[in-house]
Design an enzyme around this catalytic site. Structure first.
Site, PDB file in Angstrom:
ATOM      1  N   LYS A  13       0.917  -1.411   0.140  1.00 24.15           N
ATOM      2  CA  LYS A  13       0.076  -0.108  -0.013  1.00 24.15           C
ATOM      3  C   LYS A  13       0.953   1.447   0.004  1.00 24.15           C
ATOM      4  CE  LYS A  13      -2.128  -0.775   3.991  1.00 24.15           C
ATOM      5  NZ  LYS A  13      -1.556  -2.347   4.376  1.00 24.15           N
ATOM      6  N   ARG A  87      -9.548   0.569   8.202  1.00 25.89           N
ATOM      7  CA  ARG A  87      -9.139  -0.742   8.436  1.00 25.89           C
ATOM      8  C   ARG A  87     -10.281  -1.513   9.350  1.00 25.89           C
ATOM      9  NH1 ARG A  87      -3.202   0.537   8.240  1.00 25.89           N
ATOM     10  NH2 ARG A  87      -1.899  -1.369   8.619  1.00 25.89           N
ATOM     11  N   ARG A 126      11.528  -6.246   5.265  1.00 25.10           N
ATOM     12  CA  ARG A 126      11.310  -4.623   4.790  1.00 25.10           C
ATOM     13  C   ARG A 126      12.408  -3.853   5.784  1.00 25.10           C
ATOM     14  NH1 ARG A 126       5.508  -2.196   4.812  1.00 25.10           N
ATOM     15  NH2 ARG A 126       5.556  -2.671   6.996  1.00 25.10           N
ATOM     16  N   ARG A 159      11.229  -1.691  11.154  1.00 25.09           N
ATOM     17  CA  ARG A 159      10.290  -1.399  11.868  1.00 25.09           C
ATOM     18  C   ARG A 159       9.927  -2.182  13.123  1.00 25.09           C
ATOM     19  NH1 ARG A 159       4.967   0.363   8.106  1.00 25.09           N
ATOM     20  NH2 ARG A 159       4.089  -1.071   9.792  1.00 25.09           N
ATOM     21  N   ARG A 170      -0.231  -8.926  13.512  1.00 19.48           N
ATOM     22  CA  ARG A 170      -0.906  -8.085  12.546  1.00 19.48           C
ATOM     23  C   ARG A 170      -1.820  -8.645  11.493  1.00 19.48           C
ATOM     24  NH1 ARG A 170       4.334  -5.152  10.495  1.00 19.48           N
ATOM     25  NH2 ARG A 170       2.714  -3.717   9.364  1.00 19.48           N
TER      26      ARG A 170
HETATM   27  P1  AMP Z   1       0.815   0.777   8.582  1.00 15.34           P
HETATM   28  O1  AMP Z   1       1.857   1.561   8.347  1.00 15.34           O
HETATM   29  O2  AMP Z   1      -0.193   0.992   7.608  1.00 15.34           O
HETATM   30  O3  AMP Z   1       1.276  -0.946   8.160  1.00 15.34           O
HETATM   31  O4  AMP Z   1       0.145   0.703   9.817  1.00 15.34           O
HETATM   32  C1  AMP Z   1       1.120   0.565  11.023  1.00 15.34           C
HETATM   33  C2  AMP Z   1       0.344   0.384  12.388  1.00 15.34           C
HETATM   34  O5  AMP Z   1      -0.292   1.611  12.785  1.00 15.34           O
HETATM   35  C3  AMP Z   1      -0.766  -0.681  12.364  1.00 15.34           C
HETATM   36  O6  AMP Z   1      -0.235  -2.030  12.509  1.00 15.34           O
HETATM   37  C4  AMP Z   1      -1.912  -0.042  13.498  1.00 15.34           C
HETATM   38  O7  AMP Z   1      -1.108  -0.518  14.772  1.00 15.34           O
HETATM   39  C5  AMP Z   1      -1.658   1.333  13.161  1.00 15.34           C
HETATM   40  N1  AMP Z   1      -2.686   2.020  12.178  1.00 15.34           N
HETATM   41  C6  AMP Z   1      -2.528   2.241  11.029  1.00 15.34           C
HETATM   42  N2  AMP Z   1      -3.498   2.754  10.668  1.00 15.34           N
HETATM   43  C7  AMP Z   1      -4.651   2.415  11.301  1.00 15.34           C
HETATM   44  C8  AMP Z   1      -5.967   2.343  11.242  1.00 15.34           C
HETATM   45  N3  AMP Z   1      -6.503   2.680  10.210  1.00 15.34           N
HETATM   46  N4  AMP Z   1      -6.670   1.800  12.287  1.00 15.34           N
HETATM   47  C9  AMP Z   1      -5.925   1.542  13.503  1.00 15.34           C
HETATM   48  N5  AMP Z   1      -4.643   1.135  13.456  1.00 15.34           N
HETATM   49  C10 AMP Z   1      -4.148   1.896  12.449  1.00 15.34           C
END
Ligand code: AMP
Length: 213
Positions: A13, A87, A126, A159, A170
């Site tokens: 994404k 999400r 990653r 990360r 996750r």
């Molecule tokens: P990402 O960078 O999109 O993989 O997001 C990393 C982490 O941020 C996720 O595993 C969640 O803990 C939190 N996060 C990101 N977007 C959301 C969302 N829309 N709702 C809830 N938690 C989020």
């Protein structure tokens, strides 16, 4: 046209959103990046979000929805791509309400489809630039000089939530909370699935074809 992009962790994404920003002038609104910035700046939101993120869980809906509400409100005149939000079904419903209030629409919900067995390898390998956020993969997309960002020379790090034990959580959280959005957006008539396997450029081409831009 405004877009949202969703898929499992590791589906690409962020990478594809960044390409859309670079080549098509989108404003990327990434909930994950917004939270990571808040953590870096040690804001109260960041401190709260960190508790959930480090364990591989979702940040509570209310906090997340309020954050996106604020950012969408600040970008009223820009075509946007929502990356990683919504999400959950609750977030998707809140987004519909919010867009109605702002008199805006999302034209396409792009789903990046990647088989589950491929996701783990993508996440474990990653690496991200600490400085500019550019993303690499130790095997499939390595930087020119190990540990250094091609763009800015910044240090590449893993990360905290890309560690193996957190990844499992996750992926489970994704299946339970985010996968149901496929049917949600099918019912709304804006769902488009994209094959998320291949090189970054191959996937980007598929997206452009679907968007007809
Ligand atoms: P990402 O960078 O999109 O993989 O997001 C990393 C982490 O941020 C996720 O595993 C969640 O803990 C939190 N996060 C990101 N977007 C959301 C969302 N829309 N709702 C809830 N938690 C989020």
């Amino acid at each position: 046209m405004n877009l949202l992009i969703f898929g499992a962790p590791g589906s690409g994404k962020g990478t594809q959103s960044a390409l859309l920003v670079e080549k098509n002038n989108y404003k990327q609104i990434s909930s994950g990046d917004l939270f990571r910035n808040a953590i870096k700046n040690q804001t109260p939101l960041g401190l709260k979000a960190k508790e959930y993120m480090d364990k591989g869980n979702l940040v509570p809906d209310e906090l997340t929805i309020n954050l996106i509400k604020e950012v969408l409100g600040e970008n009223k005149d820009k075509k946007f791509i929502l990356d990683g939000f919504p999400r959950t079904i609750k977030q998707a419903e809140a987004l519909n309400d919010l867009l109605r209030e702002l008199d805006r629409v999302v034209g396409i919900a792009l789903f990046l489809e990647v088989p589950k067995e491929k996701l783990k390898g993508r996440l474990i390998g990653r690496r991200v630039c600490k400085n500019c956020g550019a993303t690499y993969h130790v095997d499939s997309y390595p930087p020119k000089h190990a540990g250094k960002c091609d763009n800015c020379g910044g240090e590449l790090i893993q990360r905290a939530d890309d560690k193996e034990d957190v990844i499992e959580q996750r992926l489970d959280v994704y299946e339970a909370n985010t996968a149901p959005l496929k049917d949600f957006y099918k019912r709304m008539g804006i769902f488009k699935s994209i094959d998320g396997l291949g090189t970054q450029d191959e996937i980007y081409k598929r997206i452009i074809e679907v968007l007809e831009i």
